[in-house]
Design an enzyme around this catalytic site. Structure first.
Site, PDB file in Angstrom:
ATOM      1  N   ILE A 161       0.722  -1.057  -0.075  1.00  0.00           N
ATOM      2  CA  ILE A 161      -0.002   0.046   0.127  1.00  0.00           C
ATOM      3  C   ILE A 161       0.875   1.272  -0.005  1.00  0.00           C
ATOM      4  O   ILE A 161       0.432   2.195  -0.626  1.00  0.00           O
ATOM      5  CB  ILE A 161      -1.002  -0.009   1.135  1.00  0.00           C
ATOM      6  CG1 ILE A 161      -1.986   1.160   1.173  1.00  0.00           C
ATOM      7  CG2 ILE A 161      -0.240   0.032   2.293  1.00  0.00           C
ATOM      8  CD1 ILE A 161      -3.212   1.197   1.839  1.00  0.00           C
TER       9      ILE A 161
ATOM     10  N   SER B  24       2.896  -7.695   2.069  1.00  0.00           N
ATOM     11  CA  SER B  24       1.982  -7.884   3.475  1.00  0.00           C
ATOM     12  C   SER B  24       0.747  -7.330   3.094  1.00  0.00           C
ATOM     13  O   SER B  24      -0.226  -7.663   4.108  1.00  0.00           O
ATOM     14  CB  SER B  24       2.889  -7.225   4.625  1.00  0.00           C
ATOM     15  OG  SER B  24       4.125  -8.018   4.825  1.00  0.00           O
TER      16      SER B  24
ATOM     17  N   TRP C 249      -2.013  -9.452   2.878  1.00  0.00           N
ATOM     18  CA  TRP C 249      -2.436 -10.432   4.036  1.00  0.00           C
ATOM     19  C   TRP C 249      -3.026  -9.652   5.165  1.00  0.00           C
ATOM     20  O   TRP C 249      -3.556 -10.308   6.088  1.00  0.00           O
ATOM     21  CB  TRP C 249      -0.873 -10.838   4.593  1.00  0.00           C
ATOM     22  CG  TRP C 249      -0.409 -12.002   3.769  1.00  0.00           C
ATOM     23  CD1 TRP C 249       0.087 -11.525   2.201  1.00  0.00           C
ATOM     24  CD2 TRP C 249       0.426 -13.167   3.858  1.00  0.00           C
ATOM     25  NE1 TRP C 249       0.643 -12.721   1.910  1.00  0.00           N
ATOM     26  CE2 TRP C 249       0.772 -13.594   2.722  1.00  0.00           C
ATOM     27  CE3 TRP C 249       0.489 -13.833   5.132  1.00  0.00           C
ATOM     28  CZ2 TRP C 249       1.470 -14.643   2.919  1.00  0.00           C
ATOM     29  CZ3 TRP C 249       0.855 -15.139   5.062  1.00  0.00           C
ATOM     30  CH2 TRP C 249       1.635 -15.489   4.049  1.00  0.00           C
TER      31      TRP C 249
ATOM     32  N   GLY D 111      -7.932  -4.389   9.705  1.00  0.00           N
ATOM     33  CA  GLY D 111      -8.436  -3.079   8.762  1.00  0.00           C
ATOM     34  C   GLY D 111      -7.631  -2.003   8.716  1.00  0.00           C
ATOM     35  O   GLY D 111      -6.294  -2.110   9.012  1.00  0.00           O
TER      36      GLY D 111
ATOM     37  N   GLU E 233     -10.614  -2.986  17.973  1.00  0.00           N
ATOM     38  CA  GLU E 233      -9.296  -3.939  18.222  1.00  0.00           C
ATOM     39  C   GLU E 233      -8.802  -3.387  19.326  1.00  0.00           C
ATOM     40  O   GLU E 233      -8.893  -2.259  20.144  1.00  0.00           O
ATOM     41  CB  GLU E 233      -8.571  -3.787  17.066  1.00  0.00           C
ATOM     42  CG  GLU E 233      -8.924  -4.435  15.730  1.00  0.00           C
ATOM     43  CD  GLU E 233      -8.248  -4.776  14.638  1.00  0.00           C
ATOM     44  OE1 GLU E 233      -6.798  -4.227  14.649  1.00  0.00           O
ATOM     45  OE2 GLU E 233      -8.576  -5.060  13.559  1.00  0.00           O
TER      46      GLU E 233
ATOM     47  N   ASP F  17      14.895  -6.113   2.623  1.00  0.00           N
ATOM     48  CA  ASP F  17      15.779  -5.484   1.640  1.00  0.00           C
ATOM     49  C   ASP F  17      16.175  -4.059   1.710  1.00  0.00           C
ATOM     50  O   ASP F  17      17.234  -3.783   1.454  1.00  0.00           O
ATOM     51  CB  ASP F  17      15.400  -5.906   0.378  1.00  0.00           C
ATOM     52  CG  ASP F  17      15.148  -7.412   0.133  1.00  0.00           C
ATOM     53  OD1 ASP F  17      15.709  -8.286   0.891  1.00  0.00           O
ATOM     54  OD2 ASP F  17      14.242  -7.761  -0.505  1.00  0.00           O
TER      55      ASP F  17
ATOM     56  N   HIS G  12       2.537 -10.716  17.074  1.00  0.00           N
ATOM     57  CA  HIS G  12       1.141 -11.018  17.209  1.00  0.00           C
ATOM     58  C   HIS G  12       0.866 -11.985  18.088  1.00  0.00           C
ATOM     59  O   HIS G  12       1.375 -13.277  17.913  1.00  0.00           O
ATOM     60  CB  HIS G  12       0.721 -11.105  15.709  1.00  0.00           C
ATOM     61  CG  HIS G  12      -0.932 -10.689  15.662  1.00  0.00           C
ATOM     62  ND1 HIS G  12      -2.054 -11.495  16.329  1.00  0.00           N
ATOM     63  CD2 HIS G  12      -1.578  -9.695  15.267  1.00  0.00           C
ATOM     64  CE1 HIS G  12      -3.300 -10.971  16.110  1.00  0.00           C
ATOM     65  NE2 HIS G  12      -2.772  -9.984  15.514  1.00  0.00           N
TER      66      HIS G  12
ATOM     67  N   ARG H 246      -0.877  -5.093  22.473  1.00  0.00           N
ATOM     68  CA  ARG H 246      -0.525  -6.490  21.843  1.00  0.00           C
ATOM     69  C   ARG H 246       0.666  -7.142  22.415  1.00  0.00           C
ATOM     70  O   ARG H 246       0.696  -8.344  22.445  1.00  0.00           O
ATOM     71  CB  ARG H 246      -0.146  -6.134  20.214  1.00  0.00           C
ATOM     72  CG  ARG H 246      -0.058  -7.005  19.320  1.00  0.00           C
ATOM     73  CD  ARG H 246       0.005  -6.902  17.781  1.00  0.00           C
ATOM     74  NE  ARG H 246      -1.238  -6.418  17.423  1.00  0.00           N
ATOM     75  CZ  ARG H 246      -1.074  -5.998  16.023  1.00  0.00           C
ATOM     76  NH1 ARG H 246      -0.522  -5.743  15.254  1.00  0.00           N
ATOM     77  NH2 ARG H 246      -2.829  -5.792  15.696  1.00  0.00           N
TER      78      ARG H 246
ATOM     79  N   HIS I  90       5.261 -10.355  13.594  1.00  0.00           N
ATOM     80  CA  HIS I  90       4.133  -9.721  12.703  1.00  0.00           C
ATOM     81  C   HIS I  90       4.672  -8.306  12.127  1.00  0.00           C
ATOM     82  O   HIS I  90       4.337  -7.963  11.042  1.00  0.00           O
ATOM     83  CB  HIS I  90       3.083  -9.353  13.869  1.00  0.00           C
ATOM     84  CG  HIS I  90       1.802  -8.960  12.971  1.00  0.00           C
ATOM     85  ND1 HIS I  90       1.131  -9.545  12.089  1.00  0.00           N
ATOM     86  CD2 HIS I  90       1.068  -7.730  13.297  1.00  0.00           C
ATOM     87  CE1 HIS I  90       0.163  -8.712  11.538  1.00  0.00           C
ATOM     88  NE2 HIS I  90       0.012  -7.601  12.311  1.00  0.00           N
TER      89      HIS I  90
ATOM     90  N   ARG J  77       3.335  -0.767  18.179  1.00  0.00           N
ATOM     91  CA  ARG J  77       2.181  -0.431  17.125  1.00  0.00           C
ATOM     92  C   ARG J  77       0.887  -0.646  17.534  1.00  0.00           C
ATOM     93  O   ARG J  77       0.531  -1.469  17.927  1.00  0.00           O
ATOM     94  CB  ARG J  77       2.443  -0.855  15.765  1.00  0.00           C
ATOM     95  CG  ARG J  77       1.577  -0.500  14.561  1.00  0.00           C
ATOM     96  CD  ARG J  77       1.967  -0.759  13.369  1.00  0.00           C
ATOM     97  NE  ARG J  77       1.883  -2.210  13.102  1.00  0.00           N
ATOM     98  CZ  ARG J  77       0.831  -2.844  13.144  1.00  0.00           C
ATOM     99  NH1 ARG J  77      -0.412  -2.143  12.774  1.00  0.00           N
ATOM    100  NH2 ARG J  77       0.540  -4.204  12.891  1.00  0.00           N
TER     101      ARG J  77
ATOM    102  N   LEU K 263      -1.662  -0.029   7.773  1.00  0.00           N
ATOM    103  CA  LEU K 263      -2.136   0.447   6.321  1.00  0.00           C
ATOM    104  C   LEU K 263      -2.209   1.882   6.202  1.00  0.00           C
ATOM    105  O   LEU K 263      -1.918   2.432   5.338  1.00  0.00           O
ATOM    106  CB  LEU K 263      -3.246  -0.116   5.974  1.00  0.00           C
ATOM    107  CG  LEU K 263      -3.609  -1.791   5.770  1.00  0.00           C
ATOM    108  CD1 LEU K 263      -4.833  -2.419   5.728  1.00  0.00           C
ATOM    109  CD2 LEU K 263      -2.458  -2.279   4.745  1.00  0.00           C
TER     110      LEU K 263
HETATM  111  C1  SIN Z   1      -5.097  -7.796  12.964  1.00  0.00           C
HETATM  112  O1  SIN Z   1      -5.887  -8.164  12.311  1.00  0.00           O
HETATM  113  O2  SIN Z   1      -5.080  -8.470  14.247  1.00  0.00           O
HETATM  114  C2  SIN Z   1      -3.619  -7.368  12.494  1.00  0.00           C
HETATM  115  C3  SIN Z   1      -3.972  -5.792  12.418  1.00  0.00           C
HETATM  116  C4  SIN Z   1      -2.793  -5.078  12.656  1.00  0.00           C
HETATM  117  O3  SIN Z   1      -1.729  -5.740  12.447  1.00  0.00           O
HETATM  118  O4  SIN Z   1      -2.818  -3.771  12.579  1.00  0.00           O
END
Ligand code: SIN
Length: 496
Positions: free
Chosen positions: A15, A44, A47, A51, A114, A207, A228, A273, A327, A362, A368
């Site tokens: 992105i 990534s 994946w 959101g 979250e 890289d 994660h 986290r 992660h 983070r 994103l």
């Molecule tokens: C997740 O969906 O748990 C990951 C979200 C993130 O890493 O920001």
């Protein structure tokens, strides 16, 4: 391969790279984007599950949540840039340009919640948001812009002279050549390949960070590697179970069937986290396993993609066995508000960059967003520089091909060291021993790179350099903060 020149050269097609390319193209620049990926799922972004967070009506609270999750270490100016530009960047690129259809409910967007977010503020498409952004973004860049995209094309080395970057040596089909650029934007993603279990695609070998560091660019916060807490490890590989599942009410239970997170943190399953990842590790060690119990929620209807993934991997519901996995790297190439690195004409965006937004940890669903906001800014700042040619570095390939097993064996050793000594928990002794092993390993790889040019060898070199940067930064940080967590002693010995 023809030598080439371009106004703006972007390396990486997640992105952040795509946003930088789009912005530079909109500014009228001639843009070339190279990516070593040949499939969308090799970035990534594809994946990403949970959101992309937006401010809704309260940027101050969003900023506060980011700062708190980072244990007060994030850079407040960078955070302000992020929250100020978040909604405009999402509307401009994702909604108006790409037409991403985020999930809605009767009241408008169906904002998800979250860990460590004060309120639901996450736009998502099911729990497969990444691919619903990435595929239309790739299509848009290919079909609707003048950006030239070269896939299956690896960046090997920056072309630099006296603190300025003039472009990149690239490899395509086993041949290499320079691309000279007015400015170069690195967007090469993360470092998952440095660890045995990661939620990243295999090509995440760091890289961009390695190339920038070799060229003399500053890096920052390299010790902050985020794990994660809820990944599933099966014979076929590792996949993530989004934090959104805990946001909706999924519960973590240990091998005795007990819910344990309330004992670790007042926010229980929605604690920051790093706290949840360490708790899952500890409970697994003590009771044999940890499961994410999804029986309190309508898992199959709320998370159809994850349900399908569990089915595909033979994971039976409602108790999903989970363990931590590498992660996200919070640090990276040190950049300013425009993604400008310490080297002239070199920019970095996305996971390979350290903007200061994440500090030591983070906040979920900000990666994103950071890629989008800094991608736009860097794409703008990178335009308007004249292309100049200088002598390109000479890459050699004069010795017989590398034994097939070389890179594989060295990677195996590197991952073991990183997992045992530079993982979720570290000790001063382990960090010091890991550096000795990694230095030896890098020495062996360097000896080969002097006479051979091959993509796997360069990826291994990147991994060795970035591993060393992480281990070194970790050994210099003598107290625990965020995802850098020190224990008193090395409980595992590094094997040479
Ligand atoms: C997740 O969906 O748990 C990951 C979200 C993130 O890493 O920001």
């Amino acid at each position: 391969m023809d030598r080439k020149r371009t106004d703006v050269l972007v390396v990486g097609a997640g992105i952040a790279g795509l946003a930088a390319a789009l912005k530079a193209d909109r500014q009228g620049a001639d843009v070339t984007l190279v990516t070593k990926a040949s499939r969308p799922e090799a970035a990534s972004t594809w994946w990403a599950q949970g959101g992309i967070a937006v401010t809704r009506d309260d940027p101050d609270q969003f900023a506060q949540d980011i700062l708190e999750a980072s244990a007060g270490t994030a850079d407040p100016d960078a955070v302000e840039t992020l929250v100020t530009e978040a909604d405009d960047a999402v509307r401009d690129i994702l909604v108006d340009t790409l037409g991403v259809e985020f999930d809605t409910n009767g009241d408008g967007f169906d904002y998800g919640k979250e860990a460590a977010h004060d309120e639901p503020r996450i736009l998502h498409v099911d729990a497969a948001t990444g691919k619903h952004i990435h595929v239309p973004f790739l299509n848009y860049i290919t079909d609707e812009t003048d950006v030239e995209m070269l896939d299956d094309t690896a960046a090997l080395e920056l072309i630099r002279h006296e603190g300025r970057v003039y472009g990149v040596m690239i490899e395509q089909d086993g041949e290499w050549a320079p691309i000279f650029a007015g400015a170069t934007v690195l967007a090469t993603g993360g470092i998952g390949a440095l660890y045995p279990r990661s939620t990243n695609p295999d090509g995440a070998t760091g890289d961009g960070i390695a190339m920038a560091a070799l060229a003399g660019a500053d890096v920052a916060d390299m010790e902050y590697v985020q794990f994660h807490p809820t990944a599933v490890h099966t014979e076929e590989g590792t996949f993530l179970v989004s934090e959104a599942v805990r946001g909706e009410g999924g519960i973590l239970r240990n091998g005795d069937g007990d819910r344990f997170m309330p004992e670790y943190h007042a926010d229980a399953e929605l604690a920051p986290r790093d706290v949840v990842a360490r708790a899952v590790k500890a409970e697994r060690a003590e009771t044999g396993e940890v499961v994410l119990d999804v029986s309190p929620i309508e898992f199959e209807s709320e998370f159809p993609d994850l349900t399908a993934k569990c089915n595909d991997h033979g994971v039976s519901l409602p108790e999903i066995p989970v363990a931590p996995a590498e992660h996200f790297l919070c640090g990276g190439i040190d950049v300013d508000r425009d993604g400008q690195s310490s080297l002239d004409r070199l920019f970095a965006v996305g996971e390979c960059a350290c903007t200061g937004v994440h500090g030591a940890n983070r906040l979920a669903s900000t990666s994103l967003l950071e890629g989008l906001v800094w991608g736009r800014r860097a794409g703008d700042a990178a335009t308007g520089h004249a292309v100049e040619r200088i002598e390109a570095p000479e890459l050699l390939d004069r010795d017989p091909a590398l034994p097939d097993t070389f890179a594989r064996e060295k990677f195996h050793r590197l991952r073991r060291v990183m997992d045992e000594q530079v993982g979720i928990e570290r000790s001063p002794e382990g960090l010091s021993r890991s550096q000795a092993v990694l230095r030896r390993l890098k020495g062996e790889v360097d000896a080969y790179v002097r006479t051979r040019t091959s993509r796997p060898l360069y990826e291994l070199r990147s991994a060795a350099i970035v591993s060393l940067l992480i281990a070194r930064a970790a050994s210099e940080r003598d107290e625990s903060v965020g995802c850098h967590y020190l224990v008193d002693q090395a409980d595992a010995l590094v094997s040479d």
